[in-house]
Design a protein around this motif. Structure first.
Motif, PDB file in Angstrom:
ATOM      1  N   VAL A 103      35.886  43.608  41.635  1.00 47.64           N
ATOM      2  CA  VAL A 103      36.346  44.770  42.912  1.00 47.64           C
ATOM      3  C   VAL A 103      37.803  44.642  43.418  1.00 47.64           C
ATOM      4  CG1 VAL A 103      35.565  45.594  44.983  1.00 47.64           C
ATOM      5  CG2 VAL A 103      33.939  45.160  43.329  1.00 47.64           C
ATOM      6  N   ALA A 104      38.057  43.084  43.461  1.00 47.43           N
ATOM      7  CA  ALA A 104      39.331  42.924  44.094  1.00 47.43           C
ATOM      8  C   ALA A 104      40.383  43.450  42.965  1.00 47.43           C
ATOM      9  CB  ALA A 104      39.395  41.364  44.358  1.00 47.43           C
ATOM     10  N   GLY A 105      40.270  43.079  41.822  1.00 50.41           N
ATOM     11  CA  GLY A 105      41.070  43.354  41.070  1.00 50.41           C
ATOM     12  C   GLY A 105      41.182  44.882  40.826  1.00 50.41           C
ATOM     13  N   ALA A 106      40.148  45.861  40.763  1.00 50.61           N
ATOM     14  CA  ALA A 106      40.061  46.963  41.025  1.00 50.61           C
ATOM     15  C   ALA A 106      41.126  47.797  41.864  1.00 50.61           C
ATOM     16  CB  ALA A 106      38.864  47.684  41.083  1.00 50.61           C
ATOM     17  N   ILE A 107      40.748  47.223  43.161  1.00 51.81           N
ATOM     18  CA  ILE A 107      41.564  47.548  44.293  1.00 51.81           C
ATOM     19  C   ILE A 107      42.953  47.337  44.159  1.00 51.81           C
ATOM     20  CG2 ILE A 107      42.137  47.085  46.590  1.00 51.81           C
ATOM     21  CD1 ILE A 107      38.945  46.714  47.054  1.00 51.81           C
ATOM     22  N   ALA A 108      43.199  46.033  43.666  1.00 57.79           N
ATOM     23  CA  ALA A 108      44.860  45.908  43.207  1.00 57.79           C
ATOM     24  C   ALA A 108      45.058  46.757  42.193  1.00 57.79           C
ATOM     25  CB  ALA A 108      44.911  44.209  42.677  1.00 57.79           C
ATOM     26  N   PRO A 122      38.842  48.360  34.189  1.00 58.19           N
ATOM     27  CA  PRO A 122      39.076  47.150  33.335  1.00 58.19           C
ATOM     28  C   PRO A 122      38.586  45.893  34.373  1.00 58.19           C
ATOM     29  CG  PRO A 122      40.846  48.366  32.785  1.00 58.19           C
ATOM     30  CD  PRO A 122      40.007  49.017  33.860  1.00 58.19           C
ATOM     31  N   SER A 123      38.930  46.100  35.431  1.00 57.86           N
ATOM     32  CA  SER A 123      38.689  44.966  36.583  1.00 57.86           C
ATOM     33  C   SER A 123      37.143  45.311  36.864  1.00 57.86           C
ATOM     34  CB  SER A 123      39.513  45.068  37.636  1.00 57.86           C
ATOM     35  OG  SER A 123      40.948  44.684  37.694  1.00 57.86           O
ATOM     36  N   ILE A 124      36.845  46.456  37.109  1.00 52.47           N
ATOM     37  CA  ILE A 124      35.179  46.387  37.242  1.00 52.47           C
ATOM     38  C   ILE A 124      34.465  46.091  36.319  1.00 52.47           C
ATOM     39  CG2 ILE A 124      33.462  48.334  37.758  1.00 52.47           C
ATOM     40  CD1 ILE A 124      35.664  49.888  39.467  1.00 52.47           C
ATOM     41  N   ALA A 125      34.850  46.486  34.943  1.00 51.98           N
ATOM     42  CA  ALA A 125      33.897  45.814  33.866  1.00 51.98           C
ATOM     43  C   ALA A 125      33.955  44.237  33.837  1.00 51.98           C
ATOM     44  CB  ALA A 125      34.552  46.649  32.603  1.00 51.98           C
ATOM     45  N   ALA A 126      35.169  43.502  33.993  1.00 48.21           N
ATOM     46  CA  ALA A 126      35.444  42.435  33.950  1.00 48.21           C
ATOM     47  C   ALA A 126      34.620  41.673  35.167  1.00 48.21           C
ATOM     48  CB  ALA A 126      36.720  41.962  34.220  1.00 48.21           C
ATOM     49  N   GLY A 127      34.436  42.140  36.489  1.00 43.19           N
ATOM     50  CA  GLY A 127      33.568  41.782  37.257  1.00 43.19           C
ATOM     51  C   GLY A 127      31.910  41.904  37.100  1.00 43.19           C
ATOM     52  N   ALA A 128      31.565  42.991  36.340  1.00 47.64           N
ATOM     53  CA  ALA A 128      30.353  43.308  36.118  1.00 47.64           C
ATOM     54  C   ALA A 128      29.765  42.383  34.939  1.00 47.64           C
ATOM     55  CB  ALA A 128      30.141  44.673  35.849  1.00 47.64           C
ATOM     56  N   VAL A 129      30.533  41.995  33.807  1.00 50.44           N
ATOM     57  CA  VAL A 129      30.120  41.571  32.730  1.00 50.44           C
ATOM     58  C   VAL A 129      30.213  39.927  33.516  1.00 50.44           C
ATOM     59  CG1 VAL A 129      31.063  40.197  30.614  1.00 50.44           C
ATOM     60  CG2 VAL A 129      31.095  42.678  30.971  1.00 50.44           C
ATOM     61  N   ALA A 130      30.903  39.322  34.292  1.00 53.18           N
ATOM     62  CA  ALA A 130      30.816  38.154  34.492  1.00 53.18           C
ATOM     63  C   ALA A 130      29.785  37.962  35.640  1.00 53.18           C
ATOM     64  CB  ALA A 130      32.274  37.807  35.395  1.00 53.18           C
TER      65      ALA A 130
END
Length: 502
Positions: A103-108, A122-130
């Motif tokens: 979520v932090a990446g998405a906001i950035a 891409p950041s939301i997907a990265a956080g969800a997968v992690a």
């Protein structure tokens, strides 16, 4: 299976690597400039205080962005390891932390000037997968008879696979060309028009001494200091320049219209205000472009205007004195560098080149907008961070030869470069130890807008020595010995080197 804290930390790292890798792949496919790493890094560059940026440039020079990426990776890996330990102790909070990083990446990503609707994905997907992978790896043991938890072998195998897949995906994303016709491919196929006026470099401008910086800096050796962690990639066919603000009429220019204008070559030395005395954040190139003053004349700035705020595709801004863009200097909207289209990292397709001013107030890369305004109404990226408004380049000189070390006693050659763009250099003086100042021989200067090479050959006795230099400007001033750091308006002092003669 009881999982140790170390194994849990490893699971957190594995989940993060997999998520980040897949996020980078998704960014390549749908929104190349919204890479999770790049979005976070770019936001950190904007948020960092001036002292941190100055320290990064002083410590790492042109490798400052690589250093930032490594630091971000280390911090994220540390947070990922912590998420794994937290998930082991208090599920599901570790997975929640992993998702929060996404979520932090998405906001950035949304804070970037060129953000689009798909930028946060891409950041939301990265956080969800992690988060999901971490929860799977460290799922609590189930009651007997209901089923078995993950075996140690399965845990280790799954963790290893996550790391390998994530790292491989990230590596793929870093080198993947999407659609076959990338901006790099477009640039490679591009042929710029022949210049209406060509620049010439006098034969005697180059002394040809080993260790001395060449009078024209090759593109791949030209310094790069900017705020773009992810280099903007602009298709020239989509590029537009808008000139507006305190003008009688707005002007918009396309790539084809720019190339249809008369283009001329000019040799100009650019320097970064962060350059320390004797530093290498300076370079000289043959630029191809169209005079900015002619474009501003179309817009007809109003009498009260005194500044042009240029804006890059990625949101960077620079405030340039209007007079520096409308006087007789060769201020260019440049499309070429050393006989080829601008390298992508140096501003392709279009950048500004302004003699006599440090780059932070003039040399905007990937430029898309010129707003005619006033210094008391608008502020630019670096002036908001404490640097001076107008940034005229200071008289400086540098010793390139010899480098610190040992030379043969007897006749020793000293050589270097000196510059005072848009004013010119008429002399360089050299002092060995406490001896007299001796005039060096100057190479032929290309113009007042470029640096000039100098050399001096003199007798040096065996022993330890120190050599220093100072330049004399065409306006009659001599380079000051007063030492000052780069901030807020450029470093001063005499450059010196220590060496031994045997």
């Amino acid at each position: 299976m009881t999982i140790s804290r170390a194994a849990a930390a490893g699971a957190g790292v594995a989940a993060a690597v997999l998520g980040a890798g897949l996020g980078e792949v998704l960014a390549v496919l749908i929104a190349p400039r919204s890479s999770p790493f790049g979005a976070i890094g770019s936001a950190l560059i904007d948020l960092a205080p001036s002292w941190a940026k100055d320290a990064a440039i002083a410590l790492f020079g042109t490798a400052d962005k690589v250093a930032l990426l490594v630091l971000i990776a280390l911090v994220l890996l540390g947070l990922a390891a912590g998420a794994g330990i937290l998930q082991r102790a208090r599920p599901p909070w570790g997975a929640v932390l992993a998702g929060a990083l996404g979520v932090a990446g998405a906001i950035a990503a949304l804070t970037r000037a060129d953000a689009g609707v798909l930028s946060p994905l891409p950041s939301i997907a990265a956080g969800a997968v992690a988060a999901v992978v971490l929860a799977m790896l460290l799922r609590p043991a189930v009651p007997e008879g209901v089923g078995e938890g993950m075996s140690r072998r399965s845990f280790l195998t799954t963790t290893a696979v996550a790391v390998i897949v994530g790292a491989g995906a990230a590596a793929w994303a870093a080198t993947r060309e999407v659609g076959g016709r990338t901006v790099a491919a477009i640039r490679s196929a591009l042929r710029l028009p022949a210049p209406a006026a060509t620049a010439s470099v006098p034969t005697r401008a180059e002394l040809g001494l080993d260790g001395l910086a060449p009078v024209v800096t090759p593109n791949d050796e030209f310094y790069r200091i900017d705020t773009a962690l992810i280099v903007p990639e602009i298709d020239p066919s989509a590029w537009r320049l808008r000139i507006h603000g305190l003008v009688e009429r707005e002007v918009e220019l396309t790539w084809d219209e720019l190339l249809a204008l008369p283009l001329s070559e000019h040799v100009v030395t650019l320097a970064c205000v962060s350059n320390e005395v004797g530093g290498d954040l300076i370079g000289n190139a043959v630029w191809l472009g169209h005079p900015i003053r002619d474009l501003l004349a179309r817009a007809a700035p109003l009498p009260e205007a005194d500044m042009v705020l240029s804006r890059s595709q990625d949101g960077f801004t620079a405030g340039t004195p209007l007079e520096a863009l409308t006087d007789d200097r060769d201020a260019l909207l440049a499309v070429g560098m050393n006989g080829e289209p601008l390298p992508i990292e140096h501003g392709f397709p279009v950048r500004m080149v302004v003699p006599g001013l440090y780059g932070y107030v003039s040399a905007t890369k990937w430029v898309v907008e010129l707003e005619v305004t006033r210094f008391d109404r608008a502020r630019a990226y670096w002036t908001d961070r404490g640097w001076s408004e107008r940034g005229p380049i200071k008289l400086q000189s540098r010793i390139d030869v010899p480098r610190a070390g040992t030379v043969a006693a007897g006749e020793v050659t000293f050589a270097g470069v000196a510059w005072h763009q848009h004013v010119g250099v008429t002399g360089v003086e050299v002092q060995v130890d406490d001896g007299p100042w001796r005039p060096a021989a100057l190479a032929t200067a290309i113009s007042d807008d470029t640096w000039v090479q100098w050399s001096l050959r003199t007798e040096v006795a065996p022993g330890d020595h120190e050599v220093r230099c100072r330049a004399v400007s065409a306006d009659g001033s001599t380079q000051t010995s007063d030492t000052a750091p780069p901030a807020p308006d450029g470093a001063t002092g005499w450059h010196s080197r220590r060496f031994s003669a045997e």
